[in-house]
Design a protein around this motif. Structure first.
Motif, PDB file in Angstrom:
ATOM      1  N   GLN A 202      -6.086  -5.083  79.530  1.00  0.00           N
ATOM      2  CA  GLN A 202      -5.219  -6.254  79.629  1.00  0.00           C
ATOM      3  C   GLN A 202      -3.822  -5.858  80.101  1.00  0.00           C
ATOM      4  O   GLN A 202      -3.217  -6.535  80.945  1.00  0.00           O
ATOM      5  N   ALA A 203      -3.313  -4.766  79.580  1.00  0.00           N
ATOM      6  CA  ALA A 203      -1.976  -4.312  79.968  1.00  0.00           C
ATOM      7  C   ALA A 203      -1.929  -3.931  81.448  1.00  0.00           C
ATOM      8  O   ALA A 203      -0.953  -4.219  82.149  1.00  0.00           O
ATOM      9  N   LEU A 204      -2.987  -3.303  81.925  1.00  0.00           N
ATOM     10  CA  LEU A 204      -3.014  -2.861  83.320  1.00  0.00           C
ATOM     11  C   LEU A 204      -3.220  -4.017  84.292  1.00  0.00           C
ATOM     12  O   LEU A 204      -2.855  -3.917  85.462  1.00  0.00           O
ATOM     13  N   ASN A 205      -3.760  -5.111  83.801  1.00  0.00           N
ATOM     14  CA  ASN A 205      -4.048  -6.256  84.662  1.00  0.00           C
ATOM     15  C   ASN A 205      -2.927  -7.290  84.712  1.00  0.00           C
ATOM     16  O   ASN A 205      -3.088  -8.335  85.337  1.00  0.00           O
ATOM     17  N   GLY A 206      -1.816  -6.998  84.063  1.00  0.00           N
ATOM     18  CA  GLY A 206      -0.665  -7.902  84.103  1.00  0.00           C
ATOM     19  C   GLY A 206       0.601  -7.124  84.393  1.00  0.00           C
ATOM     20  O   GLY A 206       0.588  -5.896  84.473  1.00  0.00           O
ATOM     21  N   SER A 207       1.719  -7.833  84.548  1.00  0.00           N
ATOM     22  CA  SER A 207       2.964  -7.153  84.906  1.00  0.00           C
ATOM     23  C   SER A 207       4.147  -7.506  84.013  1.00  0.00           C
ATOM     24  O   SER A 207       5.213  -6.912  84.144  1.00  0.00           O
ATOM     25  N   ASP A 208       3.981  -8.460  83.088  1.00  0.00           N
ATOM     26  CA  ASP A 208       5.085  -8.898  82.242  1.00  0.00           C
ATOM     27  C   ASP A 208       5.298  -7.903  81.097  1.00  0.00           C
ATOM     28  O   ASP A 208       4.541  -7.874  80.132  1.00  0.00           O
ATOM     29  N   GLU A 209       6.352  -7.101  81.197  1.00  0.00           N
ATOM     30  CA  GLU A 209       6.636  -6.094  80.172  1.00  0.00           C
ATOM     31  C   GLU A 209       7.031  -6.730  78.838  1.00  0.00           C
ATOM     32  O   GLU A 209       6.795  -6.143  77.779  1.00  0.00           O
TER      33      GLU A 209
END
Length: 231
Positions: A202-209
């Motif tokens: 999930q973390a790798l598939n999004g960009s919102d830190e």
């Protein structure tokens, strides 16, 4: 950016990570006469701590600290300091120095200023950083739910440490900022279990830190995070 290495068992991961970290600390000692490492709490690193504590190293020249700590007494089950003392500062590693993040009864502005100064003078930049990750994508005590997350992730934050009050987890915390942790010479993300693999995807598939702070370490082009995962 990140590089993922998977292991068939947790013991294989712990062995590989302990060997790698020991070599990196030894190289730092050879190059500059001392080494520093920040580790994370939780149950995941216990096996790694035990193996690392048995490595042949001039531990008297190594300073160990935590990426973050809950502001609780050392005898609390919630204390990461207790975890490190009971599992890492043992065997050969008993000779290492420990940089305490939790000092005193209250996390005052003065205490934070003193810790920031000490960290900058004696600890940073780190030679090795071992991160963990929560199911909400937090790492260290950089919680997406906290009011302090903007400060914690700011690239231009000059403070090494900040006070954090999560809204979805107990205890006031003290945490190194992304700006200070990102200067580490070597960064590892230590993960175990299928749930953590799901969170990592999930973390790798999004960009919102700000939604998942671990993304700052996984996706920043200036940070090379080595992800070690086992079932």
């Amino acid at each position: 950016m990140h590089h993922l290495t998977t292991f068939s068992t947790r013991n294989n991961l712990d062995q590989a990570l302990a060997t790698q970290v020991s070599d990196l600390l030894a190289q730092a000692i050879k190059n500059k006469g001392k080494a520093s490492i920040a580790v994370s709490g939780g149950s995941t690193p216990k096996g790694f701590f035990e193996l690392l504590s048995q490595c042949d190293l001039d531990w008297s020249k190594v300073t160990i600290t935590l990426a973050d700590e809950r502001w609780v007494s050392m005898d609390s089950d919630a204390s990461n300091t207790r975890l490190v003392h009971e599992n890492l500062l043992q065997n050969k590693a008993a000779n290492a120095k420990f940089f305490h993040l939790k000092q005193g009864n209250e996390l005052t502005g003065e205490t934070l200023d003193d810790l920031n100064l000490a960290a900058k003078n004696s600890l940073l930049p780190l030679d090795v950083l071992i991160l963990g990750m929560g199911e909400d994508g937090h790492t260290a005590s950089l919680f997406p739910c906290s009011d302090e997350i903007t400060q914690g992730l700011a690239r231009d934050n000059s403070a090494a440490l900040l006070a954090v009050q999560p809204k979805t987890a107990p205890h006031q915390r003290i945490s190194f900022s992304f700006a200070s942790l990102s200067t580490s010479q070597n960064t590892f993300l230590h993960l175990c279990g299928e749930n953590k693999q799901t969170v990592l995807t999930q973390a790798l598939n999004g960009s919102d830190e700000f939604e998942m702070p671990i993304r700052a370490f996984l996706q920043d082009p200036n940070v090379d995070t080595k992800v070690y995962w086992a079932p």
